[in-house]
Design an enzyme around this catalytic site. Structure first.
Site, PDB file in Angstrom:
ATOM      1  CD  GLU A   1       3.841 -11.759  17.988  1.00 49.03           C
ATOM      2  OE1 GLU A   1       3.369 -12.127  19.063  1.00 49.03           O
ATOM      3  OE2 GLU A   1       3.160 -11.263  17.077  1.00 49.03           O
TER       4      GLU A   1
ATOM      5  NE  ARG B   1      -2.345  -1.462   3.408  1.00 42.72           N
ATOM      6  CZ  ARG B   1      -2.165  -2.674   3.931  1.00 42.72           C
ATOM      7  NH1 ARG B   1      -2.624  -3.735   3.319  1.00 42.72           N
ATOM      8  NH2 ARG B   1      -1.540  -2.824   5.070  1.00 42.72           N
TER       9      ARG B   1
END
Length: 178
Positions: free
Chosen positions: A98, A61
């Site tokens: 993560e 994006r």
């Protein structure tokens, strides 16, 4: 009332996506609104300090905002992509997720040393990808002093992490939480 509440109203929130407890900020509804998108680009362009040579957009994006901003700022567009998506010789930067690692790349000849680069993406959360993009651009010799985002999730600390690396960070809209 904040100055960008008109744009904030165009962003849809989808609860519990992609997992329970997450409030997903969906910008596709803003992109569907021609006036809202044009206003977004105009306000981001107005917030740009100093001339820039290149607008670096982070996949995917971020490409939309980089290309749109390049026109009024008279700058080129530099793509920062996931590994394996660019043809030709690239330079890379690894960063932690993560659970594991990821890598972003750019063409090794995408900028000349000393080029002034504005980093752009749709949203800043934890800042992991944006910080890796700054390292990548600087490794290539780019001068990166400013980053812009449509949306900031300030509770996740990404904008502050970029500021700690010496960048001016601007966003039009902030949403609390994550």
């Amino acid at each position: 009332m904040s100055p960008n509440d008109d744009l904030k109203a165009l962003i849809r929130t989808i609860p519990d996506f992609p997992k329970p407890g997450i409030q997903f900020r969906d910008i596709t509804t803003l992109l569907l609104d021609p006036g809202g998108f044009a206003t977004t680009v105009a306000r981001m362009a107005a917030a740009t300090r100093g001339p820039v040579d290149l607008i670096a957009g982070i996949e995917a994006r971020g490409f939309l905002f980089a290309a749109a901003l390049a026109v009024p700022l008279n700058a080129g567009v530099l793509l920062i992509r996931k590994d394996g998506k660019l043809p030709g010789a690239t330079i890379a930067e690894d960063y932690a997720l993560e659970y594991g690692q990821d890598r972003i790349v750019m063409h090794e000849d995408a900028l000349v040393p000393g080029a002034r680069v504005l980093l752009v993406d749709d949203l800043i959360a934890t800042g992991g990808t944006a910080r890796a993009a700054v390292r990548l651009l600087r490794k290539a010799g780019g001068v990166v002093e400013q980053a812009q985002f449509l949306v900031d999730l300030p509770d996740l600390g990404g904008a502050d992490a970029l500021r700690a690396e010496g960048l001016d960070v601007d966003s039009l809209i902030a949403f609390p939480g994550h």
